[in-house]
Design a protein around this motif. Structure first.
Motif, short mmCIF file in Angstrom:
data_model
loop_
_atom_site.label_atom_id
_atom_site.label_comp_id
_atom_site.label_asym_id
_atom_site.label_seq_id
_atom_site.Cartn_x
_atom_site.Cartn_y
_atom_site.Cartn_z
N GLU A 524 19.55 1.02 31.46
CA GLU A 524 19.70 1.75 32.72
C GLU A 524 19.00 3.10 32.67
N GLY A 525 18.59 3.56 33.85
CA GLY A 525 18.06 4.91 33.98
C GLY A 525 16.71 5.11 33.33
N GLY A 526 15.93 4.05 33.20
CA GLY A 526 14.62 4.17 32.57
C GLY A 526 13.57 4.74 33.50
N SER A 560 17.59 -8.18 35.14
CA SER A 560 18.26 -8.50 36.40
C SER A 560 19.54 -7.70 36.62
N ARG A 561 20.15 -7.16 35.56
CA ARG A 561 21.38 -6.40 35.70
C ARG A 561 21.16 -4.90 35.87
N VAL A 562 19.93 -4.46 35.78
CA VAL A 562 19.63 -3.03 35.86
C VAL A 562 19.83 -2.53 37.29
N LYS A 563 20.47 -1.39 37.42
CA LYS A 563 20.74 -0.80 38.74
C LYS A 563 19.82 0.39 39.05
N THR A 564 19.32 1.09 38.02
CA THR A 564 18.47 2.26 38.26
C THR A 564 17.29 2.22 37.31
N HIS A 565 16.11 2.42 37.88
CA HIS A 565 14.86 2.42 37.11
C HIS A 565 13.78 2.98 38.01
N GLN A 566 12.81 3.70 37.42
CA GLN A 566 11.69 4.18 38.22
C GLN A 566 10.39 4.07 37.42
N LEU A 567 9.34 3.70 38.14
CA LEU A 567 7.99 3.56 37.57
C LEU A 567 7.02 4.27 38.48
N PHE A 568 6.15 5.10 37.89
CA PHE A 568 5.14 5.85 38.64
C PHE A 568 3.76 5.45 38.11
N GLY A 569 2.98 4.74 38.92
CA GLY A 569 1.61 4.40 38.55
C GLY A 569 1.54 3.28 37.55
N GLY A 570 1.54 2.03 38.02
CA GLY A 570 1.51 0.88 37.12
C GLY A 570 0.47 -0.14 37.52
N GLY A 571 -0.17 -0.75 36.54
CA GLY A 571 -1.17 -1.77 36.82
C GLY A 571 -1.07 -2.95 35.88
N VAL A 572 -1.21 -4.15 36.42
CA VAL A 572 -1.25 -5.40 35.65
C VAL A 572 -2.57 -6.08 35.96
N TYR A 573 -3.35 -6.38 34.92
CA TYR A 573 -4.68 -6.95 35.07
C TYR A 573 -4.68 -8.38 34.55
N VAL A 574 -5.47 -9.24 35.17
CA VAL A 574 -5.54 -10.63 34.74
C VAL A 574 -6.98 -11.00 34.39
N PHE A 575 -7.14 -11.64 33.23
CA PHE A 575 -8.43 -12.17 32.80
C PHE A 575 -8.17 -13.37 31.90
N ASN A 576 -7.84 -14.49 32.51
CA ASN A 576 -7.54 -15.71 31.76
C ASN A 576 -8.83 -16.42 31.37
N GLN A 577 -9.55 -15.82 30.44
CA GLN A 577 -10.88 -16.35 30.13
C GLN A 577 -10.83 -17.71 29.45
N GLN A 592 16.12 -6.58 42.96
CA GLN A 592 15.97 -6.03 44.30
C GLN A 592 17.22 -5.24 44.66
N VAL A 593 17.29 -4.02 44.11
CA VAL A 593 18.41 -3.11 44.36
C VAL A 593 17.83 -1.74 44.69
N PRO A 594 18.57 -0.92 45.47
CA PRO A 594 18.01 0.36 45.92
C PRO A 594 17.63 1.31 44.79
N GLY A 595 18.32 1.23 43.66
CA GLY A 595 18.06 2.19 42.58
C GLY A 595 16.86 1.87 41.71
N VAL A 596 16.24 0.72 41.89
CA VAL A 596 15.04 0.35 41.13
C VAL A 596 13.84 0.59 42.03
N LYS A 597 13.04 1.60 41.67
CA LYS A 597 11.97 2.06 42.56
C LYS A 597 10.65 2.09 41.81
N LEU A 598 9.65 1.46 42.41
CA LEU A 598 8.30 1.44 41.86
C LEU A 598 7.37 2.17 42.83
N ARG A 599 6.60 3.11 42.34
CA ARG A 599 5.70 3.88 43.19
C ARG A 599 4.27 3.73 42.67
#
Length: 639
Positions: A524-526, A560-577, A592-599
């Protein structure tokens, strides 16, 4: 005075970090480095070992540490550094490690600048109490690697890993260089490269090398506790700048993050450009550093942790913190056994790991609160016999800095474990004001040799700070594989990072190529400030890349049990060569809970494979119809 940036085309980034051709001969090394050594220089190089020994001083920091004094001739210093660069410029998977330490003073002159090029596994650090105490008149640079047989074309920075510069001032002086090379101090790097406590003045800092024969791609990187003039981002795909003062920033490619940075660009128009700007850094602690006190004695400065910080730690004088005499440290070399190291730790000593590769068949165990483990010259711990090379007890204030941890040929359950999972009857002994801190701690599964690990980094303690890490299951190396399918079945790694503790913060979290979730965050609170991930290149079939009935594994998973988390600036890249038809359902998967926020999150296609959605079924597919063009989500949950 801020220097105007030269015109730089923002080139589309290149996906593949795998070198097209590795240079293996002395002739080609010289071609890559420049002109062959003149006869009079050969004579000088023959005396270098004696010169290195004469400036090493006290204490004994091992044979791969050189301590320079400003009274030493510039030509001698230049020759020593050039000799190491010639060995290390292409030594990506080698075993050599070097640290060059500069006593307080000035090196180089306006007429004879010291022009330093930094190769693999090389650290350059000043020994002043402040970065202004060591001044380099000249350059401290990293150029592209040119991967063609002649060393003059196909030049990229995509595999410029594992090097460190810290605690010094660079007065940029390109005297003797051609007009393009003289236009900036070049720092063309990718992951596992640390630039800390630097004061760069008198010229631009360019994070790409625009002087070589393209494509000039770069994929970094990290800058902290520094002051610079104008910064040219150029082709850098992603970058985090933390707690610094900068004189301007040229552009963004996919994901540029600023936290606590004076002079940072505004991010109001995200994703055009894709900046993410935090006025302050939520939790921070600067990396410990060696310095000489007024009596010429070696000390290790240990800065405190802080919250909501901004700017450099040294702008108003000595960085706050405590100073530990080097006599409080056990100075280890690779010849020291784990038993000896653990005995010294048990006696209450801190640990300084000098450059080299340490074969670790049983865990180095850090049990005392407040212990400092400081590696210099990219000291590397390699698991032997399925060991966990490094463990940290569930106690506050431990600092692990400047250490690389490699998987061995027998699978390890984890490479670095902080706190026992479900240990201490569930009672964690954390101190929010004095978090366990990991600074410039890197991980490899494969690359120089076959590697196997279930998890690379597992954090079970609360209130832990991860300040810059690269957690890498190798997409290329010298293991002798016949192809990617053999790599998939041999270099095995399930998860890169697993966070079970609460209130864990990561600033600069780079995790790549693991075979299930690259990052799993159960606490929690990450908070994460910049996340960069490449999904694995090498799944042979879709069946090999299934999470039950779901296609693939997200690059970033919040439990799935986490209630609070925030991420600022994230990227996932795909290259299945290995199989371009493979799909991954989501780049990010969160409750999908209000305290988990991705920006400011994104996915991007690097020309093979498909990510169907950015997060939880939201966002268009990153497929081969938009190679190199990210799919962005400004915030999640959606407004």
């Amino acid at each position: 005075m801020k220097q105007p940036a030269p015109p730089v085309a923002v080139l589309p980034p290149h996906p593949v970090r795998r070198p097209l051709l590795l240079l293996t001969t002395v002739t080609l090394l010289l071609s890559a480095c420049g002109s062959p050594t003149a006869p009079e220089q050969v004579a000088e190089l023959g005396r270098l070992s004696a010169a290195q020994k004469s400036v090493s001083g006290s204490p004994d920091l091992g044979t791969r540490v050189t301590v320079f004094d400003p009274s030493m001739p510039v030509a001698t210093i230049q020759a020593i550094l050039d000799q190491t660069y010639a060995k290390q410029v292409n030594n990506e998977m080698g075993s050599d490690r070097y640290a060059y330490l500069f006593k307080p003073g000035t090196y180089g002159t306006a007429e004879q600048p010291l022009q330093i090029k930094v190769g693999y596994y090389t650290e350059l650090s000043g020994l002043g109490a402040s970065p202004q105490d060591v001044v380099i008149n000249g350059k401290v640079e990293v150029y592209n690697r040119c991967l063609d047989s002649g060393g003059t074309s196909n030049c990229v920075a995509l595999v410029n890993f594992w090097r460190t510069v810290s605690n010094l001032t660079v007065n940029v002086n390109g005297a003797g260089q051609d007009g393009c090379r003289a236009s900036a101090n070049f720092w063309a790097v990718s992951q596992a490269v640390s630039l800390r406590r630097v004061n760069i003045q008198g010229g631009n800092l360019s994070l790409m090398d625009y002087c070589s024969a393209g494509p000039q791609f770069a994929s970094g990187g990290f800058l902290a506790d520094s002051k610079t003039g104008f910064i040219i981002n150029g082709s850098q795909q992603q970058w985090i700048t933390r707690n610094s003062t900068i004189g301007g920033w040229s552009n963004a490619v996919w994901n540029q993050v600023f936290a606590g940075v004076e002079g940072a660009p505004d991010d109001a128009s995200f994703p055009d450009p894709p900046y993410t700007t935090l006025a302050t850094t939520p939790v921070s602690r600067e990396k410990p550093y060696l310095y000489l006190d007024a009596q010429g004695k070696y000390q290790v400065r240990v800065p405190p942790a802080g919250t909501n910080s901004r700017g450099t730690s040294w702008g108003a004088g000595l960085t706050p913190g405590r100073s530990l005499p080097l006599s409080d440290f056990f100075v280890a070399t690779p010849a020291d056994s784990v038993q000896v190291i653990n005995n010294q730790l048990a006696r209450g000593r801190n640990l300084l790991l000098t450059p080299g590769i340490y074969d670790v068949a049983q865990s180095i165990s850090v049990k005392r609160a407040g212990t400092v483990v400081l590696g210099i010259g990219h000291a590397t711990l390699t698991a032997v016999g399925g060991s966990t090379p490094l463990t940290v007890a569930d106690v506050p204030g431990v600092i692990i800095a400047g250490v690389t941890v490699d998987a061995g040929t027998t699978s390890s359950p984890v490479l670095l474990q902080v706190g026992k999972k479900n240990g201490n009857n569930g009672a964690h002994h954390a101190d929010p004001s004095d978090p366990v801190t990991l600074s410039d701690v890197y991980f490899r599964v494969g690359g120089p040799h076959i590697g196997k690990a279930d998890i690379a980094l597992e954090v079970n303690s609360d209130n832990v700070l991860i300040d810059h890490t690269w957690v890498w299951r190798a997409d290329h190396g010298i293991e002798g594989f016949s192809g990617d399918t053999e790599r998939w079945n041999t270099n095995t790694g399930r998860n890169g990072v697993v966070i079970n503790g609460d209130h864990v913060t990561a600033t600069g979290l780079f995790v790549e190529h693991f075979q299930q979730y690259n990052t799993v965050w159960n606490g929690e609170g990450g908070t994460t400030v910049l996340y960069q991930n490449e999904l694995p290149y090498d799944p042979p079939t879709q069946a090999d890349w299934m999470n039950g009935s779901v296609q693939g594994w997200a690059g970033y998973k919040v439990g799935s049990r986490v209630k609070t988390h925030q991420l600022f600036g994230g990227g996932v890249y795909v290259f299945n060569q290995n199989n371009p038809t493979i799909h991954t359902e989501n780049g990010f998967e969160v409750p999908q809970v209000p305290g988990v926020k991705l920006r400011h999150i994104m996915t991007v296609n690097l020309s093979a494979g498909t990510v169907n959605h950015v997060v939880n079924g939201v966002g268009a597919a990153a497929d081969t119809t938009k190679v190199g063009v990210p799919v962005y989500i400004t915030q999640y949950p959606l407004p």
